[in-house]
Design an enzyme around this catalytic site. Structure first.
Site, short mmCIF file in Angstrom:
data_model
loop_
_atom_site.label_atom_id
_atom_site.label_comp_id
_atom_site.label_asym_id
_atom_site.label_seq_id
_atom_site.Cartn_x
_atom_site.Cartn_y
_atom_site.Cartn_z
N CYS B 101 0.86 -1.18 0.00
CA CYS B 101 0.00 0.00 0.00
C CYS B 101 0.90 1.23 0.00
O CYS B 101 1.83 1.31 0.78
CB CYS B 101 -0.87 -0.01 1.25
SG CYS B 101 -1.79 1.51 1.52
N CYS B 105 -3.73 7.26 -1.81
CA CYS B 105 -5.07 7.27 -2.40
C CYS B 105 -6.11 7.79 -1.42
O CYS B 105 -7.13 8.33 -1.82
CB CYS B 105 -5.45 5.89 -2.92
SG CYS B 105 -5.55 4.65 -1.65
N THR B 192 -4.09 5.35 7.66
CA THR B 192 -3.06 4.86 6.74
C THR B 192 -2.09 5.97 6.34
O THR B 192 -2.52 7.04 5.91
CB THR B 192 -3.74 4.28 5.48
OG1 THR B 192 -4.55 3.18 5.89
CG2 THR B 192 -2.72 3.82 4.46
N GLU B 259 -0.42 1.97 9.75
CA GLU B 259 -1.57 2.72 10.27
C GLU B 259 -1.28 3.27 11.67
O GLU B 259 -0.49 2.69 12.42
CB GLU B 259 -2.81 1.81 10.32
CG GLU B 259 -3.53 1.68 8.98
CD GLU B 259 -2.77 0.89 7.91
OE1 GLU B 259 -1.96 0.02 8.27
OE2 GLU B 259 -2.97 1.17 6.71
N HIS B 294 -13.13 5.54 -2.54
CA HIS B 294 -12.08 4.70 -1.97
C HIS B 294 -12.29 3.22 -2.35
O HIS B 294 -11.34 2.50 -2.61
CB HIS B 294 -12.03 4.88 -0.46
CG HIS B 294 -10.70 4.56 0.12
ND1 HIS B 294 -9.52 4.96 -0.46
CD2 HIS B 294 -10.34 3.85 1.21
CE1 HIS B 294 -8.51 4.52 0.26
NE2 HIS B 294 -8.98 3.83 1.27
N TYR B 298 -9.95 -0.42 -4.95
CA TYR B 298 -9.43 -1.69 -4.47
C TYR B 298 -9.16 -2.75 -5.54
O TYR B 298 -8.30 -3.61 -5.36
CB TYR B 298 -10.34 -2.23 -3.35
CG TYR B 298 -9.86 -1.75 -2.00
CD1 TYR B 298 -9.86 -0.39 -1.69
CD2 TYR B 298 -9.35 -2.63 -1.05
CE1 TYR B 298 -9.39 0.06 -0.48
CE2 TYR B 298 -8.87 -2.18 0.17
CZ TYR B 298 -8.89 -0.83 0.45
OH TYR B 298 -8.41 -0.39 1.65
N CYS B 301 -5.51 -1.42 -6.85
CA CYS B 301 -4.32 -1.68 -6.02
C CYS B 301 -4.23 -3.15 -5.66
O CYS B 301 -3.16 -3.76 -5.77
CB CYS B 301 -4.30 -0.78 -4.79
SG CYS B 301 -5.61 -1.04 -3.61
N GLU B 445 -6.35 -5.97 6.20
CA GLU B 445 -6.48 -4.70 5.47
C GLU B 445 -7.44 -4.85 4.29
O GLU B 445 -8.25 -3.96 4.02
CB GLU B 445 -5.09 -4.24 4.99
CG GLU B 445 -5.02 -2.76 4.66
CD GLU B 445 -5.51 -2.43 3.27
OE1 GLU B 445 -5.99 -1.31 3.06
OE2 GLU B 445 -5.44 -3.30 2.38
#
Lengths: 88, 481
Positions: B101, B105, B192, B259, B294, B298, B301, B445
């Site tokens: 990650c 974003c 994050t 995080e 968001h 997914y 990524c 995650e």
């Protein structure tokens, strides 16, 4: 030496080793071609190196663009052949 | 702040801005070089470095609709469906480079969600949030700093509304309004990239009702503001990253984003950084916008991350001589299918995006939720298949120090060997990469990032057009009642 515009796609999901092929191609052009970015201008031919047949940047070119475009979407053609097309 | 262009600029900027961060009970002196943070810094730094390279700039950069200048796509407001698709393509690309990650974003989605929503708040209430936000947007586009998207509040007793909590700080709130700004208290959880960011955009965590006005707040807060404290969260096997050994699996980059709990104790925010203050009826809209933007990500990524998992699984099989077995090939095919399924969801919700009143484009919310819901399941299945193919060795490999040991190293070398022509060390490296990507924190995650699966199912109920589907069924069944 001929000035040629060089444009890469973003490389999101390449179907071959795009950068490896580009390296070979740039190596083969040494002494024949002066590569410049699209912002630089002063060229009539553009090489577009895409990672797959979708060829995003070419797809988005203005239909009235003034350039001769040579497009690469895989590594099946020998780099020397591409160079020949560019310096015609 | 000077414009951040290179990785070196980025790291220096983190060093220059002192933020109060605790890691394992200790105050961190220099966040830019802390071994617990370096893998996350490296991941985020790729968003800067790739944007400088002509080979990637087509996705990594965009043209600002405000200034016409070339900017990082992570600070761009989507101006078309094409922009939405490019965002997803960019995320897949960066995942290929980091297998991790890269954190930016979240701030990117916060910028877009706040842009759309402030426009509509102003339209209804005659406020001036949108203009104020445009000024902030110009600043971030120019300076290219890293922004945390701060949505998730701790929430305490989930059965109670914010104003009903025993401790009112369990949802971030305005405790004082002054002529020059507001003062906030509370916290944002699971943030994050917070330890290696510059600012946080706090946003409400859920729809709010009458009585919750103090919790209806959107504001950009520098992480070095007085009263802000960060506590870094533990991750699976984080000591391995600190050791910097091959046991870490992907030593240069984080397992996930890194995080932190971000605490606000009486933090002052000037008005020019406040983009919602009391308009509780817009909290639901803002949350839905941010969540959709968001969840859109997914399949990009995680699709890219799964590409690396497929590659590592195939290498693990090759190194132990099983790659040509038909059941192994079948499992790799299934993993590929799952990667492309999540990716196609992200592309689809982008392709079906539409223009909001503000002019910014927004993905199809139902399809974006489907994408994220698939990720909560498919990453587990991909990981299960990876474990199946790689074998039990994934869980029982000796330490790197055993491999390097002058006396017992020869045994590790001899008995962990796979096929001829591939070193034991290469085999261990690939297995460690796979272990790093398929266990513990990485899976959680995928489950809870961008909202837990139940939140996506709630959206199905809201957006699933059930009455319309019932009407169509009645028509075909010739039911007139």
């Amino acid at each position: 030496m001929k000035r040629v515009g060089l444009k890469y796609c973003g490389g999101c999901d390449c179907t071959y080793d795009r950068l490896g092929y580009a390296k070979r191609l740039l190596g083969a052009a040494e002494g024949h071609i002066q590569w410049v970015s699209m912002e630089d201008g002063g060229f009539d031919t553009v090489l577009m190196i895409h990672g797959c047949p979708v060829a995003c940047p070419e797809e988005k070119l203005d239909p009235d663009h003034p350039w001769r475009v040579v497009s690469v979407t895989d590594d099946r053609v020998a780099p020397e052949e591409i160079i020949k097309k560019l310096i015609v | 702040m000077n414009r951040i262009v290179t990785k070196a600029d980025y790291v220096q900027s983190l060093k220059d801005r002192k933020v109060v961060i605790y890691y394992n009970g200790r105050l961190v002196e220099d966040r830019s070089s802390h071994p617990g943070f370096v893998p996350h810094i490296n991941s985020a730094a790729m968003t800067y470095e790739l944007a400088r390279m002509p080979e990637y700039e087509d996705l990594m950069t965009a043209k600002s609709h405000l200034t016409g200048k070339k900017i990082s796509r992570f600070t761009h407001i989507h101006q078309s469906v094409d922009d939405l698709i490019r965002k997803v393509q960019m995320l897949r690309l960066i995942s290929h480079e980091t297998a991790s990650c890269y954190q930016r974003c979240v701030g990117f989605d916060a910028l877009n969600a706040v842009y759309m929503t402030t426009y509509e708040i102003d339209e209804k209430y005659g406020t001036s949030y949108f203009k104020r936000f445009e000024a902030y947007l110009k600043k971030i586009q120019e300076e290219n700093f890293m922004l945390v998207g701060g949505m998730t509040d701790p929430k305490g007793d989930r059965s109670k509304r914010p104003s009903e909590q025993a401790d009112p700080d369990l949802f971030t709130r305005v405790i004082e309004k002054r002529n020059d700004g507001i003062v906030i208290s509370g916290a944002k959880a699971h943030q994050t990239g917070a330890v290696n960011s510059h600012e946080i955009m706090i946003m409400p965590t859920q729809a709010m009702g009458p009585g919750d006005e103090a919790y209806a707040v959107v504001a950009a807060v520098p992480l070095d503001a007085p009263g802000v404290t960060l506590i870094f969260g533990r991750q699976t096997n984080e000591e391995r990253k600190v050791e910097g050994s091959i046991d870490a699996g992907n030593v240069n980059f984080g397992m996930v984003g890194g995080e932190a709990l971000v605490i606000f104790e009486g933090v002052f925010v000037p008005w020019d950084r406040v983009f919602m203050c009391g308009e509780a009826d817009f909290c639901g809209t803002l949350v839905e916008r941010f969540a959709t933007l968001h969840r859109q990500n997914y399949g990009g990524c995680k699709g890219g991350v799964v590409d690396i998992m497929v590659g590592a699984t195939a290498l693990a099989a090759e190194y132990q001589g099983t790659l040509k077995a038909s059941h192994i090939k079948d499992k790799l095919v299934e993993m590929t299918h799952l990667a492309e399924t999540v990716y196609s969801g992200s592309v689809a919700c982008s392709a079906m995006g539409s223009k909001t009143k503000s002019g910014a484009y927004y993905p199809d919310p139902l399809l974006a939720n489907c994408t994220k819901y698939n990720v909560t399941q498919h990453i587990y299945e991909v990981s299960r298949l990876a474990h199946d193919v790689a074998g039990g060795i994934l869980a029982t490999l000796p330490f790197e120090q055993d491999l390097r040991h002058p006396e017992i190293g020869k045994y590790v070398e001899k008995y962990m060997k796979g096929i001829e022509g591939v070193s034991t060390e290469a085999r261990i490296k690939v297995l460690r990469l796979l272990e790093n990507m398929t266990g513990g924190t990485a899976l959680v995650e995928s489950m809870h990032g961008a909202g837990s699966p139940q939140s996506q199912r709630v959206m199905y109920q809201r957006l699933g057009k059930l009455p319309e589907k019932m009407r169509m069924a009645k028509k075909l069944a010739r039911v007139n009642e």
